[in-house]
Scaffold this motif. Structure first.
Motif, PDB file in Angstrom:
ATOM      1  N   MET A 187       0.912  -1.320   0.056  1.00 47.75           N
ATOM      2  CA  MET A 187      -0.069   0.118   0.212  1.00 47.75           C
ATOM      3  C   MET A 187       1.075   1.280  -0.039  1.00 47.75           C
ATOM      4  SD  MET A 187      -3.027   1.071   2.617  1.00 47.75           S
ATOM      5  CE  MET A 187      -3.983  -0.187   2.105  1.00 47.75           C
ATOM      6  N   SER A 188       0.494   2.188  -0.820  1.00 52.55           N
ATOM      7  CA  SER A 188       1.283   3.338  -0.829  1.00 52.55           C
ATOM      8  C   SER A 188       1.147   4.186   0.396  1.00 52.55           C
ATOM      9  CB  SER A 188       0.860   4.320  -2.024  1.00 52.55           C
ATOM     10  OG  SER A 188       1.374   5.368  -2.118  1.00 52.55           O
ATOM     11  N   THR A 189       2.713   4.567   0.698  1.00 52.57           N
ATOM     12  CA  THR A 189       2.666   5.447   1.980  1.00 52.57           C
ATOM     13  C   THR A 189       3.079   6.630   1.879  1.00 52.57           C
ATOM     14  OG1 THR A 189       4.793   4.419   2.141  1.00 52.57           O
ATOM     15  CG2 THR A 189       3.130   3.592   3.361  1.00 52.57           C
ATOM     16  N   SER A 190       2.912   7.303   0.326  1.00 47.79           N
ATOM     17  CA  SER A 190       3.247   8.673   0.130  1.00 47.79           C
ATOM     18  C   SER A 190       2.414   9.484   0.950  1.00 47.79           C
ATOM     19  CB  SER A 190       3.081   8.855  -1.290  1.00 47.79           C
ATOM     20  OG  SER A 190       1.979   8.761  -1.780  1.00 47.79           O
ATOM     21  N   GLU A 191       2.677  10.844   1.028  1.00 49.28           N
ATOM     22  CA  GLU A 191       1.980  11.774   1.648  1.00 49.28           C
ATOM     23  C   GLU A 191       0.564  12.010   1.170  1.00 49.28           C
ATOM     24  OE1 GLU A 191       2.303  16.417   2.992  1.00 49.28           O
ATOM     25  OE2 GLU A 191       4.043  15.136   3.715  1.00 49.28           O
ATOM     26  N   PRO A 192       0.458  12.309   0.030  1.00 49.72           N
ATOM     27  CA  PRO A 192      -0.851  12.451  -0.933  1.00 49.72           C
ATOM     28  C   PRO A 192      -1.632  11.242  -0.459  1.00 49.72           C
ATOM     29  CG  PRO A 192       0.929  13.322  -2.237  1.00 49.72           C
ATOM     30  CD  PRO A 192       1.476  12.642  -0.911  1.00 49.72           C
ATOM     31  N   ALA A 193      -1.060   9.985  -0.732  1.00 45.04           N
ATOM     32  CA  ALA A 193      -1.809   8.736  -0.680  1.00 45.04           C
ATOM     33  C   ALA A 193      -2.417   8.761   0.611  1.00 45.04           C
ATOM     34  CB  ALA A 193      -0.911   7.574  -1.038  1.00 45.04           C
ATOM     35  N   VAL A 194      -1.370   9.063   1.932  1.00 42.83           N
ATOM     36  CA  VAL A 194      -2.036   9.016   3.318  1.00 42.83           C
ATOM     37  C   VAL A 194      -3.066   9.676   3.544  1.00 42.83           C
ATOM     38  CG1 VAL A 194      -1.545   9.422   5.581  1.00 42.83           C
ATOM     39  CG2 VAL A 194       0.260   8.118   4.250  1.00 42.83           C
ATOM     40  N   LYS A 195      -3.007  11.037   2.916  1.00 40.77           N
ATOM     41  CA  LYS A 195      -4.043  11.948   3.232  1.00 40.77           C
ATOM     42  C   LYS A 195      -5.393  11.639   2.402  1.00 40.77           C
ATOM     43  CE  LYS A 195      -3.098  16.493   2.982  1.00 40.77           C
ATOM     44  NZ  LYS A 195      -2.659  18.086   2.554  1.00 40.77           N
ATOM     45  N   GLU A 196      -5.067  11.069   1.397  1.00 39.08           N
ATOM     46  CA  GLU A 196      -6.447  10.531   0.700  1.00 39.08           C
ATOM     47  C   GLU A 196      -7.081   9.431   1.527  1.00 39.08           C
ATOM     48  OE1 GLU A 196      -9.421  10.727  -1.592  1.00 39.08           O
ATOM     49  OE2 GLU A 196      -7.757  12.333  -1.696  1.00 39.08           O
ATOM     50  N   ARG A 197      -6.266   8.510   2.037  1.00 37.94           N
ATOM     51  CA  ARG A 197      -6.933   7.361   2.595  1.00 37.94           C
ATOM     52  C   ARG A 197      -7.660   8.026   3.892  1.00 37.94           C
ATOM     53  NH1 ARG A 197      -2.192   4.602   2.735  1.00 37.94           N
ATOM     54  NH2 ARG A 197      -1.882   4.232   4.968  1.00 37.94           N
ATOM     55  N   ILE A 198      -7.159   9.166   4.522  1.00 35.23           N
ATOM     56  CA  ILE A 198      -7.668   9.523   5.656  1.00 35.23           C
ATOM     57  C   ILE A 198      -8.841  10.362   5.515  1.00 35.23           C
ATOM     58  CG2 ILE A 198      -7.418  11.383   7.665  1.00 35.23           C
ATOM     59  CD1 ILE A 198      -4.346  10.882   7.775  1.00 35.23           C
ATOM     60  N   LEU A 199      -8.889  11.070   4.521  1.00 33.61           N
ATOM     61  CA  LEU A 199      -9.966  11.987   3.998  1.00 33.61           C
ATOM     62  C   LEU A 199     -11.097  10.713   3.439  1.00 33.61           C
ATOM     63  CD1 LEU A 199      -8.539  14.782   1.939  1.00 33.61           C
ATOM     64  CD2 LEU A 199      -9.978  15.088   3.659  1.00 33.61           C
ATOM     65  N   SER A 200     -10.950   9.806   2.809  1.00 38.85           N
ATOM     66  CA  SER A 200     -11.901   8.812   2.289  1.00 38.85           C
ATOM     67  C   SER A 200     -12.657   8.182   3.682  1.00 38.85           C
ATOM     68  CB  SER A 200     -11.214   7.803   1.555  1.00 38.85           C
ATOM     69  OG  SER A 200     -12.070   6.797   0.894  1.00 38.85           O
ATOM     70  N   SER A 201     -11.655   7.683   4.581  1.00 39.02           N
ATOM     71  CA  SER A 201     -11.970   7.087   5.556  1.00 39.02           C
ATOM     72  C   SER A 201     -13.244   8.035   6.691  1.00 39.02           C
ATOM     73  CB  SER A 201     -11.116   6.517   6.660  1.00 39.02           C
ATOM     74  OG  SER A 201     -10.258   5.405   5.835  1.00 39.02           O
ATOM     75  N   ALA A 202     -12.681   9.260   6.525  1.00 41.46           N
ATOM     76  CA  ALA A 202     -13.450  10.259   7.594  1.00 41.46           C
ATOM     77  C   ALA A 202     -14.882  10.356   6.716  1.00 41.46           C
ATOM     78  CB  ALA A 202     -12.716  11.469   7.620  1.00 41.46           C
ATOM     79  N   LYS A 203     -14.724  10.576   5.333  1.00 37.81           N
ATOM     80  CA  LYS A 203     -16.306  10.748   4.938  1.00 37.81           C
ATOM     81  C   LYS A 203     -17.089   9.812   5.032  1.00 37.81           C
ATOM     82  CE  LYS A 203     -16.027  11.014   0.252  1.00 37.81           C
ATOM     83  NZ  LYS A 203     -15.963  11.701  -1.011  1.00 37.81           N
ATOM     84  N   LYS A 204     -16.432   8.418   4.841  1.00 39.82           N
ATOM     85  CA  LYS A 204     -17.455   7.097   5.168  1.00 39.82           C
ATOM     86  C   LYS A 204     -18.113   7.090   6.436  1.00 39.82           C
ATOM     87  CE  LYS A 204     -15.543   3.260   5.402  1.00 39.82           C
ATOM     88  NZ  LYS A 204     -15.009   1.834   5.015  1.00 39.82           N
ATOM     89  N   LEU A 205     -17.102   7.279   7.377  1.00 36.75           N
ATOM     90  CA  LEU A 205     -17.501   7.387   8.797  1.00 36.75           C
ATOM     91  C   LEU A 205     -18.453   8.613   9.519  1.00 36.75           C
ATOM     92  CD1 LEU A 205     -14.213   6.238  10.327  1.00 36.75           C
ATOM     93  CD2 LEU A 205     -16.322   4.946  10.000  1.00 36.75           C
TER      94      LEU A 205
END
Length: 203
Positions: free
Chosen positions: A1-19
């Protein structure tokens, strides 16, 4: 899984939106967001500054600037402008239902975040109100109250999340997003008392 800064931010945003959509803002913790995203708890503060700022980041670029700019080019034609608005909003709610759910929750519960959301959405809503007023002024839209028609119209385009609730009594195949956009425009324009414009139904 990508750990680049943009990818991490996108994962956080995606999870936050869903929750946020499932449990609401108050029912969602930063810890749960990070668990869902598979990231360290400290990364929300590092990238966003906290839960409130993370929530606001969901509205960055919302509504999309390109759609707002395209709507602006149609503001002199109330029929074409309204057709575009309805179509794009219906396509948006189909593509990003979680965002629409969050918008609903915040407005209905009159949360402390509503002023921020109102500010972000104001350019979009004000253009819709202007189109209705212009259409009435030119005698194109047969309406008495612009404000009431504005609220009726938003009820049509915003309330589609009730589909799941009424699903047990439905007997027809669901429409595609493009077909739903066309059907919504047909309904709106008939309500306004004018022939609906030609509408594309392709995805």
């Amino acid at each position: 899984m990508s750990t680049s800064e943009p990818a991490v931010k996108e994962r956080i945003l995606s999870s936050a939106k869903k929750l946020f959509a499932r449990h609401g803002y108050d029912g969602t913790t930063v810890r749960r967001i990070c668990e869902e995203a598979g990231v360290n708890l400290a990364l929300v503060s590092y990238h966003f500054g906290g839960k409130e700022q993370l929530f606001q980041s969901l509205f960055t670029g919302f509504p999309p600037k390109d759609k707002l700019a395209e709507l602006e080019t149609r503001m002199d034609d109330p029929v074409e402008g309204l057709r575009f608005f309805v179509r794009e909003f219906v396509l948006f709610r189909s593509a990003d239902p979680d965002m629409l759910t969050i918008l609903h929750q915040e407005i209905q519960q009159a949360t402390p975040r509503v002023p921020y959301i109102r500010e972000r959405m104001a350019p979009f809503w004000s253009r819709l109100h202007h189109l209705l007023a212009l259409g009435r002024e030119r005698g194109v839209f047969r309406i008495e109250s612009v404000d009431t028609t504005f609220l009726f119209l938003l009820g049509v385009v915003l309330s589609y999340q009730l589909t799941d609730y009424f699903a047990p009594i439905f007997g027809e195949e669901p429409l595609s997003p493009g077909e739903m956009a066309a059907a919504t425009n047909q309904f709106v324009f008939r309500a306004l008392g004018i022939p609906e414009p030609a509408e594309e139904t392709s995805e």
